[in-house]
Design a protein around this motif. Structure first.
Motif, PDB file in Angstrom:
ATOM      1  N   ARG A 156     -10.005  16.695   5.840  1.00  0.00           N
ATOM      2  CA  ARG A 156      -8.728  17.423   5.776  1.00  0.00           C
ATOM      3  C   ARG A 156      -7.671  16.711   6.628  1.00  0.00           C
ATOM      4  O   ARG A 156      -6.495  16.666   6.246  1.00  0.00           O
ATOM      5  CB  ARG A 156      -8.923  18.858   6.273  1.00  0.00           C
ATOM      6  N   ILE A 157      -8.059  16.148   7.740  1.00  0.00           N
ATOM      7  CA  ILE A 157      -7.113  15.421   8.588  1.00  0.00           C
ATOM      8  C   ILE A 157      -6.554  14.205   7.837  1.00  0.00           C
ATOM      9  O   ILE A 157      -5.374  13.873   7.982  1.00  0.00           O
ATOM     10  CB  ILE A 157      -7.789  14.976   9.895  1.00  0.00           C
ATOM     11  N   LYS A 158      -7.367  13.581   7.010  1.00  0.00           N
ATOM     12  CA  LYS A 158      -6.929  12.392   6.267  1.00  0.00           C
ATOM     13  C   LYS A 158      -5.769  12.685   5.329  1.00  0.00           C
ATOM     14  O   LYS A 158      -5.048  11.772   4.921  1.00  0.00           O
ATOM     15  CB  LYS A 158      -8.114  11.808   5.493  1.00  0.00           C
ATOM     16  N   GLY A 159      -5.590  13.967   5.007  1.00  0.00           N
ATOM     17  CA  GLY A 159      -4.415  14.348   4.222  1.00  0.00           C
ATOM     18  C   GLY A 159      -4.700  14.571   2.761  1.00  0.00           C
ATOM     19  O   GLY A 159      -5.720  14.182   2.212  1.00  0.00           O
ATOM     20  N   ARG A 160      -3.728  15.256   2.149  1.00  0.00           N
ATOM     21  CA  ARG A 160      -3.809  15.561   0.703  1.00  0.00           C
ATOM     22  C   ARG A 160      -2.623  14.947  -0.021  1.00  0.00           C
ATOM     23  O   ARG A 160      -1.555  14.816   0.529  1.00  0.00           O
ATOM     24  CB  ARG A 160      -3.802  17.085   0.500  1.00  0.00           C
TER      25      ARG A 160
END
Length: 338
Positions: free
Chosen positions: A334-338
Motif C-alpha cells: 500500500r505504501i508503494k502507491g496506487r
C-alpha cells in the motif's frame, strides 16, 4: 515520542551543550531533564482509565511545569555536582529548553499534549510522527549508547557521533512535514471532488512511517476515513469509508462511566457502536487496526462503556492486533502507491 527516544535526545543535547563543563555527566543531566515530564505515568497507579487518559501528557507536559521543574532540577544538579565551572543560570536555561523541547516533540503525534495546563485544557497534536517511529529514534539511541559507553574524551569522535545522532532525526522530521503537506493537498482535492462537506480533518501517519497516512474528515453526522500514500498518483482520488457518530447511544451509558472525560480526550473525533449488549467508544485519531488492508477494520482505541470491563490498556491493546508477515507485506504494497 517514547521515553527512550526522549532520554537519548536529551543526552545528545547534553553532550552538545554541557560536555566541556561536565564531561560525561552532561549525558545524564540531559537525559534526566528531557525525560522528566513523563513522570505522569505514575498517575496510572491510582487513577481510573478515563482520568489517566487526561492525566498523561497533561500538567507535567505544560510549559508552566517545565519552567518550575527547570528551577528545581537546576538546584538539585548544582548541589549534587558541586561544580563552580557551571553557573546556575546556564543549568536553568539548559533544563528549561530540554523540558519544553520534550513537550513540543510530543505534540508531533496523535495523543495530544496540554501545553498550557492548567490555564486551558486544550490539547495540541500536529500529527507528524507515529509514537515510537524507529526512523526518527534509531540514530539518537545509537549515538547515545556510543557516547555513553564506548567513547572517551576524544572531541573529534564525540562530535562526529553527536551529528550522527541528531542530524538524521532532524532530517526525518522535516521529511515528515513535507510528506504531510503533499498528502493534505490531495485530501482536500478528494473531499471536494466527492462533494463531501466536512468540518475538520485529521491527517496522521500510520505505524512506523511517514509515507502512508490515515485520514479522518468530520461531517455533520459522522466521519469519512481513508488512506493516502505519498506515492499514490496525483490523479487518484482517495476512497473514503463512512462511519456514523451514533452520539445518541451515549444516553444508554452507565452513570459510573466518565463519559465527559472520554469526550474531552476524543476531542470531537469519536464514534459509539453497539456490539451485542456492549457499547464501545472509539477514538478515531489513533487509527484503525490494519485499516489500509480492510476499510471496515475496527479502530485501535476502543473503550468499553461498561463499568465491569477492564480498560487498563485501552490505548495500547488495539495497536498491533493481527500484525504478522502478511499484513506487513500488505502495508508495504500500500505504501508503494496506487
Amino acid at each position: 515520542m517514547d521515553s527512550i527516544t526522549h532520554m537519548a535526545l536529551g543526552a545528545c543535547i547534553g553532550e552538545a551543550v554541557l560536555y566541556k563543563r561536565l564531561g560525561k555527566k552532561a549525558l545524564a543531566v540531559g537525559a534526566t531533564a528531557q525525560s522528566l515530564p513523563d513522570i505522569d505515568v505514575l498517575a496510572s497507579l491510582w487513577l481510573k482509565p478515563p482520568e489517566n487518559l487526561l492525566a498523561h501528557r497533561g500538567i507535567t507536559h505544560s510549559l508552566l511545569f517545565g519552567l518550575v521543574a527547570a528551577i528545581l532540577l537546576s538546584i538539585v544538579v548544582k548541589r549534587m555536582l558541586r561544580s563552580k565551572e557551571i553557573k546556575f543560570s546556564t543549568l536553568f536555561l539548559f533544563c528549561c529548553f530540554q523540558l519544553w523541547l520534550h513537550d513540543v516533540l510530543d505534540t508531533c503525534n496523535a495523543y495530544g499534549t496540554g501545553l498550557f495546563e492548567p490555564f486551558t485544557h486544550q490539547r495540541f497534536s500536529f500529527h507528524l510522527l507515529y509514537v515510537g517511529d524507529a526512523f526518527f529514534s534509531v540514530s539518537l539511541i545509537v549515538a547515545f549508547v556510543v557516547l555513553a559507553f564506548f567513547l572517551k574524551r576524544n572531541k573529534q569522535q564525540r562530535t562526529r557521533w553527536l551529528w550522527i545522532g541528531l542530524l538524521p532525526a532532524c532530517c526525518y522530521l522535516i521529511f515528515a512535514i513535507f510528506n504531510k503537506v503533499l498528502v493534505k493537498q490531495q485530501v482536500v482535492k478528494s473531499l471536494q471532488a466527492k462533494h463531501i462537506l466536512y468540518k475538520s480533518t485529521i491527517i496522521t501517519p500510520t505505524p512506523f512511517n511517514t509515507l502512508l497516512w490515515y485520514i479522518v474528515a468530520a461531517t455533520d453526522s459522522g466521519y469519512v476515513v481513508g488512506y493516502r500514500s505519498v506515492f499514490d498518483r496525483d490523479s487518484s482520488l482517495i476512497p473514503f469509508t463512512y462511519y456514523p457518530k451514533n452520539e445518541a447511544l451515549l444516553q444508554q451509558v452507565d452513570v459510573k462511566v466518565n463519559v465527559k472525560g472520554l469526550l474531552h480526550f476524543a476531542d470531537k473525533y469519536y464514534t459509539v457502536e453497539k456490539v451485542n449488549d456492549t457499547l464501545i467508544f472509539d477514538v478515531l485519531r489513533f487509527g484503525q487496526v490494519l485499516g489500509w488492508q480492510d476499510a471496515k477494520a475496527p479502530f485501535a482505541f476502543q473503550y468499553f462503556l461498561n463499568p465491569s470491563y477492564d480498560n487498563t490498556l485501552v490505548v495500547q491493546r488495539g495497536r498491533f492486533i493481527g500484525w504478522n508477515r502478511k499484513t506487513i507485506i500488505n502495508m508495504y504494497e500500500r505504501i508503494k502507491g496506487r
